[in-house]
Design an enzyme around this catalytic site. Structure first.
Site, PDB file in Angstrom:
ATOM      1  N   SER A 114       0.795  -1.222   0.000  1.00 22.67           N
ATOM      2  CA  SER A 114       0.000   0.000   0.000  1.00 22.67           C
ATOM      3  C   SER A 114       0.832   1.279   0.000  1.00 22.67           C
ATOM      4  O   SER A 114       1.601   1.519  -0.914  1.00 22.67           O
ATOM      5  CB  SER A 114      -0.952  -0.032   1.190  1.00 22.67           C
ATOM      6  N   HIS A 115       0.724   2.046   1.079  1.00 24.36           N
ATOM      7  CA  HIS A 115       1.364   3.357   1.154  1.00 24.36           C
ATOM      8  C   HIS A 115       2.828   3.273   1.581  1.00 24.36           C
ATOM      9  O   HIS A 115       3.508   4.290   1.652  1.00 24.36           O
ATOM     10  CB  HIS A 115       0.597   4.217   2.156  1.00 24.36           C
ATOM     11  N   ASP A 278      -2.851   6.238  -3.346  1.00 24.45           N
ATOM     12  CA  ASP A 278      -1.678   5.587  -2.765  1.00 24.45           C
ATOM     13  C   ASP A 278      -1.143   4.449  -3.636  1.00 24.45           C
ATOM     14  O   ASP A 278      -1.596   4.251  -4.762  1.00 24.45           O
ATOM     15  CB  ASP A 278      -1.984   5.084  -1.350  1.00 24.45           C
ATOM     16  N   ASP A 280      -1.493   1.215  -3.829  1.00 21.29           N
ATOM     17  CA  ASP A 280      -2.394   0.218  -4.407  1.00 21.29           C
ATOM     18  C   ASP A 280      -3.747   0.796  -4.810  1.00 21.29           C
ATOM     19  O   ASP A 280      -4.669   0.055  -5.133  1.00 21.29           O
ATOM     20  CB  ASP A 280      -2.571  -0.961  -3.440  1.00 21.29           C
ATOM     21  N   ASP A 282      -6.163   2.401  -3.174  1.00 21.20           N
ATOM     22  CA  ASP A 282      -7.386   2.401  -2.358  1.00 21.20           C
ATOM     23  C   ASP A 282      -7.541   3.664  -1.504  1.00 21.20           C
ATOM     24  O   ASP A 282      -8.609   3.920  -0.969  1.00 21.20           O
ATOM     25  CB  ASP A 282      -7.511   1.122  -1.514  1.00 21.20           C
ATOM     26  N   ARG A 283      -6.488   4.468  -1.388  1.00 21.62           N
ATOM     27  CA  ARG A 283      -6.611   5.701  -0.597  1.00 21.62           C
ATOM     28  C   ARG A 283      -6.798   6.919  -1.493  1.00 21.62           C
ATOM     29  O   ARG A 283      -6.436   6.885  -2.670  1.00 21.62           O
ATOM     30  CB  ARG A 283      -5.342   5.942   0.224  1.00 21.62           C
ATOM     31  N   LYS A 377     -11.677  -0.033   0.169  1.00 20.21           N
ATOM     32  CA  LYS A 377     -11.737   1.406  -0.035  1.00 20.21           C
ATOM     33  C   LYS A 377     -11.264   1.685  -1.456  1.00 20.21           C
ATOM     34  O   LYS A 377     -10.588   0.870  -2.064  1.00 20.21           O
ATOM     35  CB  LYS A 377     -10.924   2.144   1.020  1.00 20.21           C
TER      36      LYS A 377
HETATM   37  C1  VG1 Z   1      -3.379   1.935   8.294  1.00 18.44           C
HETATM   38  C2  VG1 Z   1      -4.576   2.845   8.514  1.00 18.44           C
HETATM   39  C3  VG1 Z   1      -5.865   2.054   8.392  1.00 18.44           C
HETATM   40  C4  VG1 Z   1      -5.903   1.364   7.021  1.00 18.44           C
HETATM   41  C5  VG1 Z   1      -4.660   0.512   6.853  1.00 18.44           C
HETATM   42  C6  VG1 Z   1      -4.575  -0.119   5.483  1.00 18.44           C
HETATM   43  O1  VG1 Z   1      -3.358   0.936   9.280  1.00 18.44           O
HETATM   44  O2  VG1 Z   1      -4.505   3.478   9.759  1.00 18.44           O
HETATM   45  O3  VG1 Z   1      -6.960   2.912   8.555  1.00 18.44           O
HETATM   46  O4  VG1 Z   1      -7.040   0.555   6.909  1.00 18.44           O
HETATM   47  O5  VG1 Z   1      -3.491   1.315   7.017  1.00 18.44           O
HETATM   48  O6  VG1 Z   1      -4.587   0.845   4.477  1.00 18.44           O
HETATM   49  P1  VG1 Z   1      -2.418   1.017  10.594  1.00 18.44           P
HETATM   50  O7  VG1 Z   1      -2.647  -0.271  11.303  1.00 18.44           O
HETATM   51  O8  VG1 Z   1      -1.027   1.220  10.094  1.00 18.44           O
HETATM   52  O9  VG1 Z   1      -2.892   2.213  11.357  1.00 18.44           O
HETATM   53  V1  VG1 Z   1      -3.752   0.559   3.068  1.00 18.44           V
HETATM   54  O10 VG1 Z   1      -4.082   1.778   2.037  1.00 18.44           O
HETATM   55  O11 VG1 Z   1      -2.348   0.070   3.644  1.00 18.44           O
HETATM   56  O12 VG1 Z   1      -4.366  -0.928   2.449  1.00 18.44           O
HETATM   57 CO    CO Z   2      -3.601   1.295   0.197  1.00 21.34          CO
END
Ligand code: VG1
Ligand code: CO
Length: 542
Positions: A114-115, A278, A280, A282-283, A377
């Site tokens: 992801s990010h 982001d 992948d 989804d953000r 998302k």
């Molecule tokens: C973070 C965010 C959470 C989100 C998750 C996955 O998790 O706070 O709201 O669902 O990333 O998003 P954490 O446990 O680091 O707070 V993504 O865009 O990585 O799939």
């Molecule tokens: Co993501």
């Protein structure tokens, strides 16, 4: 002839999926048997896979293609009839959810961190999504983890790599591999939800936007939808070519990491609207000219304006948000007379509510917004929802959001992240917070209504999730929340969420860091952040 090999293996410790799948450094995933153990643990935990179809794809980061070749050979050896893989191994997370649902497959495997940054020394990740299209619920991720701790062998086909760039069908033993382009399926779904004619007309009339794909997976989707189908001028999409290392940046759409976009949206000549996505896809981050929309407000505003979008003309059944997300969407739900749900962090907790028709829109403060159209998302969905609302209301982002605050009051909100702190110190800090009983105490100008460690009972299937974040809630509804991240790969990340309700419109323009200053210092003192972590300031403020 390709033959099935059964390979002896021993368990790796720590193959426990976090908030969103298993995330580790590339070097960890690249160890012999590491990925294989996890994938076999998935296949052993999801029921009868013989003859079924699986979707596979990722965000295009370093190691994506290598991992996909392994997964394809393991799927063939484990009896899948077919795997649908995104061209070049690329599938955004929401597009994967879309095709899992559309083609009614037996779920999918999504490769993404992801990010988190990508590249040989950075992060990689993997998760399994269920046939409904959403991230596996905890019961399944726990079964996968349990299996990974006992695994003794995995099955893999002894065969040559496939060409992931050639559209169409190929064979791996008896299994069919279909390389497809998911952009068309996804774009068609978006077109069914939003008023593309109104958005096209707005662009024709001179409306201008910038979309920052951050060299991540949404580039091809955004170019097709925004530039080709909606007629936005070429160049509307910035950083649109996916790169294995995302150009060296953090593919995280926030004010810190999407700095190119923030700069482009600043000043008199700036476009009307800006958005970023982001790694992948989804953000999302939503910006107006010189104006930042917090994700919590974005969910609230979109919910309040949902009926302007053709796909939601009939109204919403409910709104769900993660616990640390601000209560702004709850105010909209109350006005609409629909339920507001509060879940633990992570999109996997929204699935049952969406499946049961209890919620239509969902969101998280971490730049996640979406609806029942998929079970993830969806960054571009949020961008298109905003475009639809802007095209119909013909007002600026700032006008729409400030009018929303005037109408509902403002839930002033901020998140402070302390990244890469010592894990033991972070655990100690959480234990300390857990041990406090604060009810009735006065902290500064606030009296504590209650404090607890958030526990959630799923209203649909009754499953219980404990220890989901420390809440300190004050009598006026203000709160501070503390959690440790479940997506990081180095040390620990402490997240502190701060919220205060401000009914007075004369104070709505204040910088949240100023408006929340007293609560921010209460939070720092309560958690003894400096003494326990050595940090005087957060790493990232959003
Ligand atoms: C973070 C965010 C959470 C989100 C998750 C996955 O998790 O706070 O709201 O669902 O990333 O998003 P954490 O446990 O680091 O707070 V993504 O865009 O990585 O799939
Ligand atoms: Co993501």
């Amino acid at each position: 002839m390709a033959t099935v090999k059964t390979v002896a293996t021993t368990p790796f410790s720590g193959q426990k999926p976090g908030t969103s799948g298993l995330r580790k450094k590339v070097a960890v995933f690249a160890q012999a048997h590491y990925l294989e153990n996890f994938v076999q643990s998935v296949f052993d935990s999801i029921g009868d896979i013989a003859g079924k179809t699986l979707v596979v794809g990722g965000d295009g980061r370093y190691h994506n293609r290598t991992a996909i070749q392994t997964i394809l050979k393991m799927a063939a050896a484990n009896g899948f009839a077919k795997v649908m893989v995104g061209r070049g191994g690329i599938l955004s997370t929401p597009a994967a959810s879309c095709v899992i649902r559309k083609y009614q497959t037996f779920g999918g495997i999504i490769l993404s961190a992801s990010h988190n940054p990508g590249g040989p020394t950075e992060d990689f990740g993997i998760k399994y999504n269920i046939p409904a299209g959403g991230p596996a619920p905890e019961a399944i991720t726990e079964a996968i983890f349990a299996r990974s701790e006992k695994i003794t062998q995995y099955r893999i086909l002894d065969a040559a790599d496939l060409d992931l760039d050639r559209l169409g069908e190929q064979h791996l033993g008896e299994m069919v591999v279909e390389v497809f382009d998911s952009v068309a399926d996804y774009a068609e779904l978006m077109q069914s939800l939003f008023d593309f004619d109104a958005i096209r007309a707005a662009f024709k009339a001179g409306f201008r936007m910038k979309f920052d794909a951050m060299h991540a997976v949404t580039g091809p989707y955004a170019v097709e939808i925004l530039e080709h189908r909606l007629g936005a001028p070429a160049g509307t999409v910035m950083n649109g070519v996916p790169l294995e290392d995302f150009g060296g940046g953090h593919p995280d759409p926030n004010l810190v990491h999407a700095h190119d976009l923030v700069a482009a949206l600043t000043g008199a000549g700036a476009p009307d609207f800006g958005a970023a996505s982001d790694g992948d896809g989804d953000r999302n981050m939503i910006l107006g000219r010189d104006f930042y929309v917090t994700p919590s407000d974005s969910l609230a505003v979109l919910a309040a304006n949902a009926t302007l979008c053709p796909g939601y003309k009939a109204g919403l059944k409910g709104i769900a948000r993660s616990m640390p997300t601000s209560a702004a969407p709850d105010r909209v739900a109350a006005r609409l007379g629909i339920p507001a749900w509060e879940t633990p962090t992570g999109w996997k907790f929204f699935g049952t509510l969406l499946d049961a028709g209890k919620a239509t829109f969902c969101g998280e403060e971490s730049f996640g917004t979406g609806s029942d159209h998929v079970r993830e998302k969806d960054g571009l969905w949020a961008v298109l929802a905003w475009l639809n609302v802007l095209a119909v209301r013909k007002q600026s982002v700032a006008e729409i959001v400030t009018a929303h605050w005037q109408d509902y009051g403002r839930n002033v909100y901020s998140r402070h992240d302390y990244e890469g702190i010592d894990s033991a110190a972070a655990e100690g800090l959480m234990e300390h917070l857990r041990s406090l009983s604060l009810k009735g105490q006065t902290l500064g100008a606030y009296r504590v209504a209650f404090n607890d460690d958030f526990a959630y009972t799923d209203p649909v299937d009754g499953s219980v999730s404990k220890k989901q974040g420390i809440r300190v809630v004050f009598e006026d509804g203000s709160r501070v929340v503390f959690r440790l991240s479940g997506t990081g790969t180095e040390g620990a990340t402490l997240r502190v969420y701060i919220e205060r309700y401000e009914p007075d419109a004369a104070k709505h323009h204040l910088d949240p860091q100023v408006a929340l200053a007293d609560l921010i210092s209460i939070a720092r003192d309560l958690a003894q952040i400096e003494a326990r972590t050595g940090r005087t300031e957060p790493t990232v403020i959003t």
